[in-house]
Scaffold this motif. Structure first.
Motif, PDB file in Angstrom:
ATOM      1  N   LYS A   1       0.813  -1.217   0.000  1.00  8.13           N
ATOM      2  CA  LYS A   1       0.000   0.000   0.000  1.00  8.13           C
ATOM      3  C   LYS A   1       0.846   1.267   0.000  1.00  8.13           C
ATOM      4  O   LYS A   1       0.397   2.302  -0.494  1.00  8.13           O
ATOM      5  CB  LYS A   1      -0.946   0.010   1.200  1.00  8.13           C
TER       6      LYS A   1
ATOM      7  N   THR B   1       1.392   2.128  -3.634  1.00  8.25           N
ATOM      8  CA  THR B   1       0.232   1.892  -4.480  1.00  8.25           C
ATOM      9  C   THR B   1      -0.847   2.940  -4.222  1.00  8.25           C
ATOM     10  O   THR B   1      -1.091   3.306  -3.078  1.00  8.25           O
ATOM     11  CB  THR B   1      -0.339   0.488  -4.189  1.00  8.25           C
ATOM     12  N   SER B   2      -1.486   3.401  -5.290  1.00  6.03           N
ATOM     13  CA  SER B   2      -2.621   4.304  -5.129  1.00  6.03           C
ATOM     14  C   SER B   2      -3.796   3.556  -4.535  1.00  6.03           C
ATOM     15  O   SER B   2      -3.877   2.325  -4.627  1.00  6.03           O
ATOM     16  CB  SER B   2      -3.023   4.913  -6.476  1.00  6.03           C
ATOM     17  N   ARG B   3      -4.741   4.291  -3.941  1.00  6.68           N
ATOM     18  CA  ARG B   3      -5.888   3.639  -3.332  1.00  6.68           C
ATOM     19  C   ARG B   3      -6.723   2.884  -4.372  1.00  6.68           C
ATOM     20  O   ARG B   3      -7.206   1.779  -4.114  1.00  6.68           O
ATOM     21  CB  ARG B   3      -6.742   4.694  -2.618  1.00  6.68           C
ATOM     22  N   SER B   4      -6.872   3.461  -5.567  1.00  2.00           N
ATOM     23  CA  SER B   4      -7.653   2.777  -6.600  1.00  2.00           C
ATOM     24  C   SER B   4      -6.969   1.489  -7.050  1.00  2.00           C
ATOM     25  O   SER B   4      -7.627   0.470  -7.279  1.00  2.00           O
ATOM     26  CB  SER B   4      -7.874   3.705  -7.801  1.00  2.00           C
ATOM     27  N   GLN B   5      -5.644   1.527  -7.171  1.00  2.00           N
ATOM     28  CA  GLN B   5      -4.916   0.320  -7.560  1.00  2.00           C
ATOM     29  C   GLN B   5      -5.000  -0.734  -6.466  1.00  2.00           C
ATOM     30  O   GLN B   5      -5.120  -1.931  -6.749  1.00  2.00           O
ATOM     31  CB  GLN B   5      -3.452   0.652  -7.856  1.00  2.00           C
TER      32      GLN B   5
ATOM     33  N   TRP C   1      -9.740  -6.741  -5.439  1.00  2.00           N
ATOM     34  CA  TRP C   1     -10.789  -7.374  -6.262  1.00  2.00           C
ATOM     35  C   TRP C   1     -10.222  -8.550  -7.050  1.00  2.00           C
ATOM     36  O   TRP C   1     -10.819  -9.631  -7.105  1.00  2.00           O
ATOM     37  CB  TRP C   1     -11.394  -6.328  -7.209  1.00  2.00           C
TER      38      TRP C   1
ATOM     39  N   TRP D   1      -7.487  -1.172  -4.324  1.00  2.00           N
ATOM     40  CA  TRP D   1      -8.806  -1.787  -4.406  1.00  2.00           C
ATOM     41  C   TRP D   1      -8.901  -2.732  -5.598  1.00  2.00           C
ATOM     42  O   TRP D   1      -9.510  -3.798  -5.521  1.00  2.00           O
ATOM     43  CB  TRP D   1      -9.884  -0.704  -4.500  1.00  2.00           C
ATOM     44  N   GLY D   2      -8.285  -2.340  -6.720  1.00  2.00           N
ATOM     45  CA  GLY D   2      -8.282  -3.209  -7.892  1.00  2.00           C
ATOM     46  C   GLY D   2      -7.565  -4.519  -7.628  1.00  2.00           C
ATOM     47  O   GLY D   2      -8.026  -5.593  -8.044  1.00  2.00           O
TER      48      GLY D   2
END
Length: 410
Positions: free
Chosen positions: A288, A291-295, A301, A297-298
């Protein structure tokens, strides 16, 4: 609930799961297909005269007396390509500096220094490496960071530098061969490693997107000029995955970054047992800090879809699914509606891929002296637990690392 209603609910749930899993499976498959194009594993090599004094080695230590001896012995076996070996000690209380000084009596390339007090905003490991970089000789063309738990083979440094220069890398790090000893880690560690393999390109593939670059600070070679250009480790000062953070920062600047298979040139004994592996390694695997927050979460997933769920879904069909779904005479699926049938087929496919990956990574493990080494082959059963570990660490900043406590300022 009537039979028709039950079928409708089953089909609806199956469709929702398919919508989640199919795109993730396509992404995973696109990454795994790159495997045949990867560079061959690094081989040990003999140095040649043009490598004379090219490399400064820096090793950060904090209470490593119980495991640093193989590293010291392995570094002594490296040849004249190594100009100096600087051990940066963070005030160990277990005699680590004494072991280094004893080695120095036989090999004058070794030096031990104590880093300055840890400043606010810095994590101990990047701070020690930064101090070692500043203290290292400007005459060296390459900076090589090694962890104290590494066991290098003769010819490691020469093979690494020759490969980096031949491939035009500005930074290259290696994946090691992991030494396993106890049953719990034989079962859990490969599942945790798989969370990395599923998220990133295979070792030996040149990743074009900086945010997908992978690195391993256990063996981390960088051109000295490049490290100086980015301010040493300052851009990764507060990161608990400083290796990946720094590698991605360097890649963003347009430098060529590589991550290669080093199983033939170095081994590592990281943690003692499953509990220590779960606690120490598991809390940095989310990456983390780099890593960006969107990445992030990706990635969560993706891991849930292709690693966490498949075995659970297959077992659910086999153990819990209504009797109408199966032919009791043949044991084969008889009357599943289309969505559940597709869901089962997809997850059986993912389970097959998972076991194929286990075969592929087997050379990355030394299990010769492991107790319960056969549990390695059952590590896919630990996949849901491994994915859960990534979730648990993804949203929690570490406050203690290797015996050091950190404030909330990081």
């Amino acid at each position: 609930m009537t039979n028709d209603n039950a079928l409708m609910v089953e089909s609806t749930i199956s469709l929702l799961l398919l919508l989640i899993q199919v795109p993730a499976t396509a992404i995973l498959f696109s990454r795994l297909l790159k495997g045949p194009r990867r560079l061959a594993p690094i081989e040990p090599q003999q140095p040649t005269l043009e490598l004379l004094g090219k490399v400064s080695v820096v090793v950060p230590t904090l209470n490593e007396a119980l495991r640093i001896s193989p590293l010291l012995a392995g570094l002594s076996q490296q040849s004249y390509e190594v100009r100096e070996i600087i051990v940066v000690d963070s005030k160990s209380s277990d005699g680590t500096p004494d072991l280094v000084k004893a080695t120095q009596q036989k090999d004058p390339r070794f030096r031990v220094m104590t880093d300055d007090p840890l400043p606010s905003g810095w994590v101990g490991r990047p701070w020690a490496l930064h101090n070692g970089f500043l203290f290292s000789s400007e005459g060296s063309q390459w900076f090589l960071g090694l962890d104290a738990d590494i066991q290098p083979h003769p010819g490691l440094v020469a093979g690494l530098v020759k490969t980096a220069e031949a491939q035009g890398y500005d930074l290259v790090s290696l994946s090691p061969q992991f030494i396993l000893k106890y049953p719990g880690e034989c079962w859990l560690q490969p599942a945790l490693l798989m969370t990395l393999l599923y998220r990133f390109d295979p070792a030996g593939i040149n990743t074009e997107q900086p945010e997908r670059v992978m690195a391993n600070g256990q063996c981390f070679l960088c051109r000295r000029s490049v490290l100086a250009a980015v301010g040493g480790y300052s851009s990764a000062s507060g990161s608990f995955c400083d290796d990946v953070t720094l590698a991605r920062n360097i890649a963003v600047q347009g430098y060529k970054v590589g991550f290669l298979d080093g199983a033939k040139v170095l081994k590592v004994r990281m943690y003692e047992g499953a509990m220590e592996t779960w606690k120490e390694w598991g809390r940095s695997l989310d990456l983390k800090d780099a890593t960006s927050r969107s990445q992030l979460w990706g990635d969560l997933w993706l891991l849930t879809s292709v690693q966490g769920l498949p075995l659970l879904i297959v077992l659910t069909f086999l153990l819990i699914s209504p009797p109408h779904s199966y032919s009791l005479q043949t044991g084969l699926i008889a009357s599943l509606p289309t969505p559940p049938l597709l869901l089962l087929g997809l997850n059986l496919f993912l389970v097959v891929i998972r076991f194929a990956m286990l075969i592929a990574i087997a050379p990355s493990y030394d299990r010769k002296s492991a107790k319960g080494g056969w549990l390695f082959w059952l590590s896919p059963l630990a996949d849901p637990l491994a994915v859960l570990r990534i979730f648990l660490s993804a949203f929690r900043k570490p406050r203690e690392w290797r015996g050091r406590k950190y404030s909330g300022e990081l």
